[in-house]
Design an enzyme around this catalytic site. Structure first.
Site, PDB file in Angstrom:
ATOM      1  N   GLU A   6      71.354 -14.217  -9.172  1.00 46.47           N
ATOM      2  CA  GLU A   6      71.159 -12.868  -8.633  1.00 46.47           C
ATOM      3  C   GLU A   6      70.454 -11.986  -9.663  1.00 46.47           C
ATOM      4  OE1 GLU A   6      75.229 -12.140  -7.747  1.00 46.47           O
ATOM      5  OE2 GLU A   6      75.202 -13.517  -6.061  1.00 46.47           O
ATOM      6  N   SER A  64      75.031 -15.160  -2.675  1.00 41.74           N
ATOM      7  CA  SER A  64      75.473 -16.385  -1.986  1.00 41.74           C
ATOM      8  C   SER A  64      75.802 -17.425  -3.038  1.00 41.74           C
ATOM      9  CB  SER A  64      74.332 -16.936  -1.107  1.00 41.74           C
ATOM     10  OG  SER A  64      73.746 -15.968  -0.281  1.00 41.74           O
ATOM     11  N   GLU A  65      76.883 -17.231  -3.757  1.00 42.93           N
ATOM     12  CA  GLU A  65      77.167 -18.143  -4.868  1.00 42.93           C
ATOM     13  C   GLU A  65      77.342 -19.588  -4.415  1.00 42.93           C
ATOM     14  OE1 GLU A  65      78.191 -15.075  -4.837  1.00 42.93           O
ATOM     15  OE2 GLU A  65      77.722 -14.230  -6.798  1.00 42.93           O
ATOM     16  N   PHE A 122      79.279 -12.939 -13.133  1.00 40.16           N
ATOM     17  CA  PHE A 122      80.607 -12.805 -13.750  1.00 40.16           C
ATOM     18  C   PHE A 122      81.374 -14.074 -13.362  1.00 40.16           C
ATOM     19  CE2 PHE A 122      81.113  -8.254 -15.031  1.00 40.16           C
ATOM     20  CZ  PHE A 122      79.920  -7.757 -14.535  1.00 40.16           C
ATOM     21  N   HIS A 124      86.672  -8.309 -13.044  1.00 42.24           N
ATOM     22  CA  HIS A 124      85.403  -8.611 -13.724  1.00 42.24           C
ATOM     23  C   HIS A 124      85.590  -8.741 -15.233  1.00 42.24           C
ATOM     24  CE1 HIS A 124      83.365  -7.486 -10.000  1.00 42.24           C
ATOM     25  NE2 HIS A 124      82.182  -7.584 -10.531  1.00 42.24           N
TER      26      HIS A 124
HETATM   27  C1  LIG Z   1      80.622 -12.588  -5.011  1.00 39.79           C
HETATM   28  C2  LIG Z   1      79.892 -11.581  -5.811  1.00 39.79           C
HETATM   29  N1  LIG Z   1      78.636 -11.851  -6.219  1.00 39.79           N
HETATM   30  C3  LIG Z   1      77.937 -10.965  -6.950  1.00 39.79           C
HETATM   31  C4  LIG Z   1      78.491  -9.757  -7.295  1.00 39.79           C
HETATM   32  C5  LIG Z   1      77.701  -8.762  -8.158  1.00 39.79           C
HETATM   33  N2  LIG Z   1      77.312  -7.624  -7.361  1.00 39.79           N
HETATM   34  C6  LIG Z   1      78.024  -6.499  -7.341  1.00 39.79           C
HETATM   35  S1  LIG Z   1      77.413  -5.382  -6.293  1.00 39.79           S
HETATM   36  C7  LIG Z   1      76.156  -6.384  -5.839  1.00 39.79           C
HETATM   37  C8  LIG Z   1      75.162  -5.927  -4.817  1.00 39.79           C
HETATM   38  C9  LIG Z   1      75.803  -5.723  -3.488  1.00 39.79           C
HETATM   39  O1  LIG Z   1      74.867  -5.205  -2.591  1.00 39.79           O
HETATM   40  P1  LIG Z   1      75.288  -4.594  -1.212  1.00 39.79           P
HETATM   41  O2  LIG Z   1      76.230  -5.518  -0.533  1.00 39.79           O
HETATM   42  O3  LIG Z   1      74.063  -4.225  -0.498  1.00 39.79           O
HETATM   43  O4  LIG Z   1      76.149  -3.282  -1.576  1.00 39.79           O
HETATM   44  P2  LIG Z   1      75.677  -1.986  -2.338  1.00 39.79           P
HETATM   45  O5  LIG Z   1      75.950  -2.225  -3.789  1.00 39.79           O
HETATM   46  O6  LIG Z   1      74.268  -1.768  -2.034  1.00 39.79           O
HETATM   47  O7  LIG Z   1      76.568  -0.907  -1.823  1.00 39.79           O
HETATM   48  C10 LIG Z   1      76.222  -7.586  -6.519  1.00 39.79           C
HETATM   49  C11 LIG Z   1      75.282  -8.676  -6.378  1.00 39.79           C
HETATM   50  C12 LIG Z   1      79.811  -9.520  -6.878  1.00 39.79           C
HETATM   51  N3  LIG Z   1      80.449  -8.391  -7.214  1.00 39.79           N
HETATM   52  N4  LIG Z   1      80.485 -10.422  -6.132  1.00 39.79           N
END
Ligand SMILES: Cc1ncc(C[n+]2csc(CCOP(=O)(O)OP(=O)(O)O)c2C)c(N)n1
Ligand SMILES: Cc1ncc(C[n+]2csc(CCOP(=O)(O)OP(=O)(O)O)c2C)c(N)n1
Ligand SMILES: [Mg+2]
Ligand SMILES: [Mg+2]
Lengths: 333, 338, 333, 338
Positions: free
Chosen positions: D29, D59-60, D83, D129
């Site tokens: 990501e 999409s881990e 993380f 985290h």
């Molecule tokens: C399973 C997982 N993968 C990656 C992350 C890291 N991460 C935190 S917020 C985020 C983006 C999320 O985007 P979205 O669902 O559009 O929500 P927004 O932050 O835009 O409100 C990511 C990749 C996470 N917290 N959990």
């Protein structure tokens, strides 16, 4: 008024459209202040603010009730305030003080207030979706017409939990409203780089869930869409999925200056700012006059100022706090 | 008292809790109409109805998450994960969400969620369906973990788990589902979580087992030239330090018998704690008798060697007692392994 | 002929339609025999047979090539034989003998033969889907026009890996064919109890993947559908999703007598038996005559009989086998 | 040699491997266009292009599975899990699939897959985290696991991981990304997996650290009234038994310093093995200095106490050496915890 009554009062106040504006202003003011406090070194760790997304948060809160259960993400300050949490509840948690909604041990990503339906917010993308489905199962078995609401981002629609959660809610015909805050980005990636469909609401068809894409920058439209969906759900119609098109003005998190935005995009969205639009509408409808609007702005600013002072004066949790609430004491039955 | 197979004892525990508390519900893949892939929920659908006994899609994250959501909103769900390996697609819901939810609610919520899972080798299910995987769940403050060693403990631990206000995983060794034993049912038969059971007493060594290996340890001790305290740990998180330490204080020797691989198996926790806390008492090196560091092989002949059996355990302890030195595992003796 | 050449020969033979029938017969004969061997106590553990699903397996194998990579499930004997593995390769593994395709340590659920593209089959539902996506990524970076194929069941379309895998393939426009063997059941649950849509191919729209539902009981139809999809994929058109409607005659696994089948369902499907239908067609087309058909049946029976004897004579792996191949030796670069 | 921050050392390792071998690719990501959430892939997209450096959806399971599929079909993917907690939604792909794939291919395939993940507490990321979670990966034959303790080891271990034909997880303690150190790059700087590093030598005690706690141990030893062998384990799976045992044979005392919770932390393996294998050498109880059994708290003041710091480690070892008895953890002294 007890603390719980005060929360319910804040929530109930959203029946009034003018109060919705004030809540949106409060959210904006707090989020801006959180960013400022970061710069001053008064806030630690990370935080994810939601300026620009106020209409979705307030609209969802206004069209549901405190006995409905809500799951939400790490970008949860706006939803929490909308549901009724006070500025102190939220900022206290962000600053890690005992006054915070979970006593300060959670931080910005972890707010909670069951009194108004908010389960602990989720720092794992998508995780809140199946959990809302479970809350919907409780509601179904309890009888009555409470529902559960899952609030999540556009990026979350690419993770397995989204797929499994919607499917399960559909199979069990549970009273769950799925709310996607489509704010164009998942972290630093524009949604079209990770998601091959323009409207994620099309994904509802995979589960035979009635779904729609809705303007998330107009609180009246949000309220109407949620009310319609919620009415159908409460009547036993099974789950619904609403995608709200919205935008976050800040970066993904504290450290992000959002260099990835295409030129002009922010300006376009700013023109559709949910607070400006709604203020103008209320003014043009004479639901609000200029003096009241000014007074409201001043009131909100004062409330946030005051909250900052209150939170600063609130103690840091002592070491014992980290050992509290790891396990529930065994109940005696 | 009645002679019950372990699978029947599980049904009985679920039924007794569902009877006693209308908020207890059961769901998982094929647990309702089919009565469970291992027949551990047979008859529950007929008895308690479709609302409380539910089949799910193949969506472990979805339905384990739903279990959590239901648990914090008034229900007491018992969720079945058919094989413990399937937690690999859903561990987040248990470790990162359920176990931390009370903490992250500032104590406003509790999480009366039970996850039952079958575990272990011995039935020819191959490398992806034969592990015990306790260590996926270790180092997880907020979680409890119990392991059944037969019909009686399956009944008692499961009932305790359902009554507990915390997320509890109960592992059920798959080869024991068909085992029969006299099982007392009813409230008096609930086995409090966190208590070990001293199944046999002796002077020369303390043997700690869990799940399948409890029977192995008892059988090993039966015809041995030494006598042993045989402890069924019953609960691994939290484990009963007092019982184990007291026994070691008497015997001076600890042997942990594990189904897990040698490296990083659950017994490391017990061995490390005893080595630290009972240092002055120990008259021999703390010993772990484990499976080798390999995926579980399919052929019955190999699977039988994979899992430490009674004869092997007895011989290893003979060596420990005779030589005072750490016994060498069979695969090293045979020059196999890394 | 080396072992690899023999495998490739078996695979290549499927260019011929009559050979397709023979392979389908072989699959049926082996699966029936496996169930019999179980009853005799000669097979240990569990096993998942695929009688009734032969046309999908053979059609997919016939319309792809050995340099295409395939992921498949625990219900993998049919696909493995279709791809070219010998009866000994498969039965040897089922019986845990060194002659088996992975030396006997895997068992019924774990077959593998990279020479004809088959990766280790998956005992975890859905897991093969993202893995095929990765194989598609390799193919894309390698250039050329090889593809990857993921074969999975209807029940697997409810797990997160399905959703994430299809989305990723779409975003990266990878050469991957997703093949759903929709055999009406996931374990003991009829698909409509777990899946709120009748045709899971509708789910392709969530990822903008061209998708279709196809009769899986007619090998000519299967071949045509796969050929069309594969041609598009090889031409750089990105992933495709095909759902084949099929049926398993046996229970889910060894111990299942399938009491959950509605009355008459089996009979309806038996009328559309893929082997019977295809035999009749070949006979009516004069591609086959009755004598040749009989000879074919006898040949297949003899081949399976012989394989049973060969496998019985093959040694059980020694203890050393369980320590082999846990780690790869470090390469020297 | 150049002074590099750990994040830069990671970029350098990736770039050197990508340069050397065209089959090495990187995805995760926001690792491409944004250069990585922790800037650990900065510049790689520009240098190696869009085919080899890719951003993924959230999409881990999907992209870790894709890493496995790519690894067995000719590529050498380096996949970033932002993380380590996010493995909770994808552990299946690593433990149940990747680690067993070579075995289940009868040796026909190898799995040159690297999973990098940031880990650990100290930056105020809160309970979901901030963990290290080594034990999710323990007891997994077929897997290797290395942990960086600074820029030099991040470089050397990551390069070794990419060159290895097995699935390797490399954990990167998040608070160290900004740390600077002289780092030799190039082939000679590769650190073979499975070898520990003796960072300091002394006579009184053997201190074993991993990741963040290596620095803690070194700082603790600096101004102590005792001298210590300080061992950076570097690789936890497989760990360097020879180096640890040889040191304990000399010092007679083992102290493991862990970031993980007390119950079931990674140090149990080391402590249990030493207690067994070095029984005759030990002059004091094997000691684990760990975090308490609680979710990682958010406030900086509490998080600082959560993680064992140098003063605490020094004081605990003082107690061990002075009294010959197991030191009591701070929370027990203060009457906190269960
Ligand atoms: C399973 C997982 N993968 C990656 C992350 C890291 N991460 C935190 S917020 C985020 C983006 C999320 O985007 P979205 O669902 O559009 O929500 P927004 O932050 O835009 O409100 C990511 C990749 C996470 N917290 N959990
Ligand atoms: C993640 C996971 N959950 C549950 C199972 C148990 N299980 C094995 S096969 C199966 C049914 C799968 O149905 P389907 O995908 O339709 O494939 P079929 O067996 O019909 O070929 C289930 C639930 C599993 N192997 N993996
Ligand atoms: Mg977003
Ligand atoms: Mg099926």
């Amino acid at each position: 008024m007890t603390a719980t009554e005060a929360l319910l009062d804040r929530r109930g106040g959203l029946r009034d459209r003018v109060a919705r504006l004030e809540r949106m202003l409060e959210i904006r003011a707090l989020e801006d202040r959180v960013q400022a406090l970061f710069s001053e070194g008064l806030v630690h760790g990370t935080t994810h603010t939601a300026q620009g997304q106020e209409a979705v948060a307030v609209g969802v809160a206004a069209a549901t009730r405190p006995t409905d259960v809500v799951t939400c993400t790490y970008r949860g300050h706006a939803v929490a305030l909308a549901l009724g949490l006070t500025v102190e509840d939220v900022l206290g948690e962000i600053m890690g003080r005992t006054i915070g909604s979970v006593g300060g041990v959670g931080g910005s990503m972890h707010l909670c207030e069951p009194d108004v339906g908010l389960l602990p917010t989720f720092a794992i993308v998508g995780a809140g979706i199946p959990v809302a489905v479970g809350a919907g199962l409780s509601a179904q078995l309890r009888g009555g017409d409470d529902i559960a609401v899952a609030v999540f981002g556009d990026g979350a629609t690419n993770i397995g939990a989204f797929h499994e959660g919607l499917n399960l809610a559909a199979i069990w015909q549970l009273p769950v409203l799925f709310v996607c805050e489509h704010n164009v980005y998942g972290e630093y990636s524009r949604f079209d780089l990770t998601t091959p469909v323009a409207d994620v609401s099309v994904r509802g068809a995979s589960y035979a869930i009635p779904s729609a894409t809705v303007d998330g920058q107009d609180v009246d439209v949000v309220v109407a869409a949620v009310e319609e969906a919620v009415t159908a759900i409460r009547a036993g119609g099974g789950p619904r999925f609403l995608e709200f098109k919205t935008y976050r003005y800040a970066g993904h998190s504290r450290s992000d200056t959002a260099p990835y935005r295409p030129e002009g995009e922010m300006e376009l969205w700013r023109e559709r700012d949910p607070i400006d639009r709604f203020t103008e509408r209320l003014l043009s409808e004479d639901a609000l006059d200029a003096a009241a609007a000014d007074a409201m702005a001043a009131r909100v600013a004062a409330r946030v100022d005051e909250a900052v002072e209150t939170v600063k004066a609130s103690p840091v949790p002592d070491a014992e706090a980290m050992f509290r609430h790891v396990y529930a004491p065994n109940r005696s039955r | 008292m009645a002679k019950l197979r372990m699978r029947q004892a599980i049904v009985a525990a679920l039924a007794d809790e569902m009877e006693r508390d209308g908020s207890v519900i059961v769901f998982g893949e094929d647990v309702a109409a089919a009565g469970g892939p291992f027949k551990t929920s047979e008859g529950l659908l007929e008895r308690f109805g479709r609302a409380r006994v539910r089949d799910t899609p193949i969506s472990e994250t979805g339905f384990l998450g739903a279990g959590l959501g239901a648990a914090v909103t008034g229900l007491r769900p018992v969720v079945e994960i058919m094989f413990i390996e399937f937690l690999g697609v859903a561990l987040d819901m248990l470790s990162t969400e359920a176990a931390k939810f009370r903490y992250l609610s500032g104590g406003k919520l509790s999480v009366p969620l039970v996850v039952r899972a079958s575990a272990g080798s011995g039935l020819g299910f191959g490398a992806q369906h034969s592990q015990t995987l306790e260590t996926w769940l270790y180092a997880t403050p907020g979680l409890k973990l119990a392991v059944a060693s037969g019909p009686r403990t399956a009944y008692g631990l499961l009932r305790a788990a359902v009554q507990d206000d915390n997320p509890v995983v109960v592992l059920e060794p798959r080869p024991l589902y068909g085992e029969r034993e006299e099982v007392e049912t009813g409230d008096a038969a609930v086995i409090p979580l966190g208590q070990a059971n001293l199944c046999a007493t002796g002077d020369d060594v303390t043997i700690v087992g869990l799940g399948q290996t409890v029977g192995t340890a008892l059988r090993a001790a039966e015809s041995a030239g030494w006598t042993a305290d045989v402890i069924d740990l019953q609960t691994l998180l939290p484990w009963d330090r007092d019982t184990v330490f007291a026994s070691v204080a008497r015997t001076g020797r600890l042997v942990v018998v594990e189904e897990s691989p040698r490296t990083g198996g659950w017994g490391t926790e017990i061995a490390a704690a005893v080595a630290g806390e009972c240092f002055g008492d120990l008259t021999a090196p703390v010993t772990r008798i484990t499976a080798p560091d390999v995926p579980v092989p399919f052929p019955p002949e190999l699977e039988a060697r994979y899992l430490p059996g009674p004869d092997y355990v007895r011989a290893q302890i003979d060596t420990l007692l005779d030589s005072g030195r750490l016994p060498v595992p069979w695969w090293e003796t045979e020059g196999l392994g890394a």
